[in-house]
Design an enzyme around this catalytic site. Structure first.
Site, PDB file in Angstrom:
ATOM      1  N   GLY A 166       0.744  -1.279  -0.026  1.00 10.82           N
ATOM      2  CA  GLY A 166       0.170   0.125   0.003  1.00 10.82           C
ATOM      3  C   GLY A 166       0.858   1.191  -0.016  1.00 10.82           C
ATOM      4  N   GLU A 173      -3.299   9.350   1.882  1.00  9.19           N
ATOM      5  CA  GLU A 173      -1.919   9.880   2.636  1.00  9.19           C
ATOM      6  C   GLU A 173      -1.626  10.956   2.863  1.00  9.19           C
ATOM      7  OE1 GLU A 173      -0.466   7.122   3.695  1.00  9.19           O
ATOM      8  OE2 GLU A 173      -1.909   5.794   2.660  1.00  9.19           O
ATOM      9  N   GLU A 181       2.221   6.947   5.247  1.00  7.99           N
ATOM     10  CA  GLU A 181       2.238   8.170   5.315  1.00  7.99           C
ATOM     11  C   GLU A 181       3.480   9.066   6.386  1.00  7.99           C
ATOM     12  OE1 GLU A 181      -0.051   6.163   7.075  1.00  7.99           O
ATOM     13  OE2 GLU A 181      -0.456   6.935   8.979  1.00  7.99           O
ATOM     14  N   ASN A 182       4.479   8.425   6.153  1.00  4.30           N
ATOM     15  CA  ASN A 182       5.403   9.203   6.891  1.00  4.30           C
ATOM     16  C   ASN A 182       5.669  10.654   6.567  1.00  4.30           C
ATOM     17  OD1 ASN A 182       6.837   6.362   7.290  1.00  4.30           O
ATOM     18  ND2 ASN A 182       7.110   6.790   4.806  1.00  4.30           N
ATOM     19  N   HIS A 207      -3.476  12.261   5.817  1.00  5.71           N
ATOM     20  CA  HIS A 207      -2.566  12.023   7.136  1.00  5.71           C
ATOM     21  C   HIS A 207      -1.685  12.972   7.678  1.00  5.71           C
ATOM     22  CE1 HIS A 207      -3.966   8.123   7.969  1.00  5.71           C
ATOM     23  NE2 HIS A 207      -3.829   7.572   6.964  1.00  5.71           N
TER      24      HIS A 207
HETATM   25 ZN   LIG Z   1      -3.971   5.538   6.239  1.00 11.34          ZN
END
Ligand SMILES: [Zn+2]
Length: 891
Positions: free
Chosen positions: A294, A331, A297-298, A334
């Site tokens: 997948g 993402e 979200e760093n 996030h």
């Molecule tokens: Zn997520």
């Protein structure tokens, strides 16, 4: 991490080498007790001292300086770090997390016993350590891939830390409430590009490569760190003060053009929506060719599995494009919900994931209304999941005995990993959508803005979100929400026409395969409309409610546009009025009726004739969502009936339902057709192929032959479907050719298409050739293990897939990431509908699986039992229905 060399330097302590000491303590017991008591009461706002976790709160890290030197030749690394600490009260020990050190593995804790008391105030801790570079996407890992162009074999590095794997990279306080600044330095080969959360601060040549030092991060949770390095290319743009880059392996960055443009659009939207602009100076979207399936979200350095970020306008399908946008939007949401404001503990993971799923869909729908986002079926990225609309997938699981509340106690690291499920993501998303439509878009956004400003660079619980939304809406949001997030399941609202134009509503819990379910009540934000009139709302707080003045001859539709997370069961007069008014309903409402009707059949509340009676009454349409729902249901029945004497007859019936739509859309794209037509065409081809439609099978073979010589001859939207049908009815020669094409291509998307085709084969001999590919390097690790699940789902031979998996489990699990460990083996059982497999799974689990996989085992057992029962019930009901239709004579 391997054998550890630990150096601890402390003010007021003689600097010397200390060995770690092991402490098996009462901590975990006390912790469980604490969580149990917490959930007995109403949840409180975030408070650091009261946040669950294993680490004591007396000592808090504030700044880390970390230096990592990877050794690619033997897949190890050496590292050192200095951590600035603040002791809030005097302590004799430091407890932090480290994994694969020689320490107590159960608790993943590192205890440093200090020679003398550490006084209140600031201190510095210095540690040296060595660690491992993994094959699977956990901690620091390597990826092997074929380079674009020549196809040379290359290697690169990446990290994956959520939920609890930062501790594999450096010893740290690895719980989300321990926010700190992280400054990373790495040594990499000179021709590599190194990427982390922040921009590069300095770079210098040293022996054996170059040393790269990144700027320190703002205070954040440890799981949001990232490090990626390799022979990489970059394209970039800018939105206001923010630099946006797409980074991919050499030769592929240009395929990130679409993602780069979409990122800019999404960033502007979020900067406005959240009211707080994106806080870092750069945002990197990094495509990696493996590690996991997948995206992660760093903060400032989001990682994506390559085919979820890159889009090739010449060769990628429309579905890929849509998927890229949706994943980006999820993402990027996030960056605020998750990174700037982080859930205090994993029991509130839904605050991250439910919110990002909702926000991502909202943003995607805003810019791309043609995609019908709220109705769109998801790509089956994880083949152990059924396809369907996100909301439906969540309701499917939430109706079972194995469900859990959105907010659930999380006691262990393994528990944190298995919290990443449909309930957390999709029920969270659909609850937020229901709440937004009840409170109103503007009010809801106002509440979110208050929440973000109040809690930036800090942590929260769900209670903090409800209080911000309550302030904005002046409504008791926490009271309405409690039933949806703190208890499991959801209601069905029963509609009964009464004399004098009254409609009586009653709610009860909706369940599937769940006898004696505890009865529950919800505060339901109901919406309803009399056909042709404006919708109205009603907060249904009790077991029953009345709607007055609904004329007995007018159709009434509850759950307008299907935005609510509940089912509706109409009495016969109400249902018949709806059937008579189908052309007047919105597509959303018709899809909602189809979904509810099918769910009522699954639950045993209605016979299958309710569903197919509705299908046959629908006006002719080529709407993707509406036809897609029918495709999903017939496809599910087709798989369920494998090996049953009814299968052929059902396939004939299902073909007669789908053929008219296919005749309208045809094989070739038409000028001016609706945006979903390409996906619908592909779905119909693939499904009619599965249903043994000879004309479609022949058409696919013909197009495949042409495609092999002239790839441009086949529209990108159709490639998956055509290859799958060819793969399904392949002989050995065709299998070999498909395999050869898969080995050769350097595009991950195209590669996946060929290998998916290999998993479809009906011929057991060919399946036995497909399965061992999962053990090779031909596919990225995460996709390689999915190959087995795909065979279980798609080949009609789940038993061959399981035999293979059982014999090779160790090698397969070595390629699975943290989230997949618990669910891999049980997941393969969910394709069986033979009750004898229940005992087999239970026995297997007892001998081979860790305790943490118990919930996944229970889900698989429930699914097998449900399928076994449903298969029998469906077969006899279908017989009656199809006999009435004279299906024997249909083509
Ligand atoms: Zn997520």
């Amino acid at each position: 991490m391997g054998c550890a060399v630990l150096t601890v330097e402390m003010p007021k302590v003689n600097a010397r080498c200390l060995l770690p000491q092991f402490r098996v303590s009462l901590l975990s017991f006390l912790f469980l007790f604490f969580v149990a008591s917490l959930f007995g009461a109403v949840e409180k706002p975030f408070n650091f001292n009261e946040t669950p976790g294993k680490l004591p709160k007396e000592v808090v890290p504030t700044e880390y300086a970390i230096r990592i030197v990877p050794n690619i030749d033997n897949f190890t690394f050496s590292g050192s770090e200095t951590v600035k600490l603040n002791a809030r009260s005097p302590v004799h020990q430091l407890l932090l997390n480290a994994l694969e050190l020689k320490i107590d593995r159960e608790n993943e804790l590192l205890t440093l016993t200090l020679p003398s008391e550490l006084a209140v105030g600031d201190h510095t801790l210095a540690l040296r350590f060595t660690g491992k570079i993994n094959q699977q996407g956990q901690g620091l890992f390597y990826m092997r891939y074929q380079e674009q162009g020549g196809g040379a074999r290359k290697i690169m590095l990446g990290t994956q830390f959520e939920a609890t794997d930062a501790r594999r990279f450096f010893p740290c306080w690895d719980e989300p409430a321990f926010r700190a600044r992280f400054q990373l330095g790495v040594v990499v080969p000179e021709n590599w590009l190194a990427v982390s959360n922040m921009p590069i601060e300095s770079e210098k040549k040293i022996g054996g490569g170059k040393e790269v030092r990144f700027a320190p991060t703002p205070p954040m949770s440890s799981y949001l760190n990232v490090f990626v390095a390799g022979e990489l290319d970059v394209i970039e743009s800018r939105v206001g003060p923010t630099q946006i880059r797409v980074i991919a392996t050499k030769g592929k960055a240009e395929l990130g053009r679409y993602a780069l443009e979409a990122s800019a659009q999404i960033l502007e939207y979020y900067n406005d929506y959240f009211g707080v602009p994106y806080p870092l100076s750069k945002l990197d979207q990094i495509a990696i060719p493996g590690g996991f399936g997948g995206a992660m979200e760093n903060w400032g350095g989001i990682t994506y599995y390559e085919s979820t970020l890159l889009f090739d306008p010449k060769n990628s399908s429309g579905e890929t494009k849509q998927n890229v946008y949706e994943v980006l939007a999820h993402e990027m949401a996030h960056m605020w919900f998750g990174d700037l404001v982080t859930m205090a503990w994993w029991d509130n993971l839904w605050l991250n994931e439910g919110f990002a799923s909702w926000m991502g869909s909202k943003c995607t729908a805003h810019f791309n209304p043609q995609w019908e986002v709220w109705l769109a079926r998801e790509l089956p990225r994880d083949p152990t999941r059924r396809t369907g609309i996100a909301k439906e997938a969540a309701m499917e699981g939430d109706a079972r005995s194995t469900t859990h509340p959105i907010q659930q106690p999380i006691a262990t690291e393994a528990g944190a990993n298995s919290a990443f499920d449909d309930i957390t993501y999709k029920k969270g998303q659909s609850f937020l959508r229901m709440l937004e439509s009840f409170l109103g878009e503007g009010v809801f956004r106002d509440g979110i803005r208050r929440y973000v400003v109040a809690h930036e660079y800090s942590n929260t619980t769900t209670a903090d979100l409800w209080s911000a939304l309550s302030e904005a809406s002046k409504k008791p949001v926490g009271e309405i929400a409690a039933g949806w997030t703190e208890q499991s399941g959801f209601p069905v609202v029963k509609v009964k026409r009464e004399p004098d134009d009254n409609v009586r509503l009653a709610q009860e819990r909706f369940t599937v395969n769940f006898k004696n379910a505890p009865p529950l009540l919800w505060k339901i934000p109901l919406t309803y409309s009399v056909v042709d009139e404006a919708p109205a709302t009603l907060l249904m707080a009790g077991k029953t409610a009345e709607l007055d003045n609904i004329p007995a001859d007018r159709a009434l539709k509850l759950n307008v546009n299907g935005a609510g997370n509940y089912r509706v069961e109409y009495d016969a007069p109400s249902w018949n009025l709806l059937l008579d008014n189908l052309p007047k309903l919105s597509v959303e409402d018709r899809v909602n009726l189809l979904s509810d009707a099918w769910a009522l059949v699954e639950a045993g509340r209605a016979p299958v004739s309710l569903y197919f009676g509705l299908v046959e009454k629908l006006p002719a349409s080529t709407d993707l969502a509406e036809r897609g729902q029918i495709i999903d249901v017939t496809d599910f029945i087709n798989r369920l009936l494998i090996g049953s004497p009814q299968l052929e007859k059902f396939q004939r019936y299902a073909r007669s339902l789908l053929r008219p739509t296919f005749e309208t859309v045809g094989w070739e794209p038409k000028a001016g057709e609706s945006p979903g037509a390409g996906s619908l065409r592909a779905s119909l081809i693939s499904t009619l192929g599965d249903f043994n439609e000879s004309e479609v099978i022949a058409g696919c073979r013909e197009r495949y032959e042409k495609y092999v010589t002239y790839p441009a001859s086949l529209a990108p939207d159709l490639r998956v479907a055509v290859l799958e049908v060819v793969g399904r009815y392949a002989d050995e020669k065709t299998w070999n050719k498909l395999h050869e094409l898969g080995v050769k291509t350097t595009s991950i998307e195209e590669k996946q298409n060929y290998y998916n085709a290999l998993t479809k084969a009906i011929d057991p001999k060919l399946i036995k050739k497909t399965l061992p590919i999962a053990l090779t390097d031909e596919l990225p690790t995460s996709r390689a293990v999915f190959l087995v699940a795909r065979v279980a789902r798609d080949s009609a031979h789940p038993e061959i897939a399981w035999e293979f998996a059982e014999a090779n489990m160790k090698a397969l699990l070595a390629k699975t990431d943290a989230a997949g460990m618990n669910r891999y083996a049980p997941g393969l059982f969910t394709f069986f509908s033979d009750e004898s497999r229940v005992v087999e799974l239970k026995t297997y689990a007892k001998r081979n699986l860790p305790a943490a996989s118990a919930p996944e085992v229970a889900k698989a057992v429930d699914e097998i039992e449900f399928r076994a029962e449903f298969r029998k019930r469906l077969a006899s009901q279908l017989n009656i229905w199809m006999d009435g239709k004279n299906v024997a004579n249909a083509r």
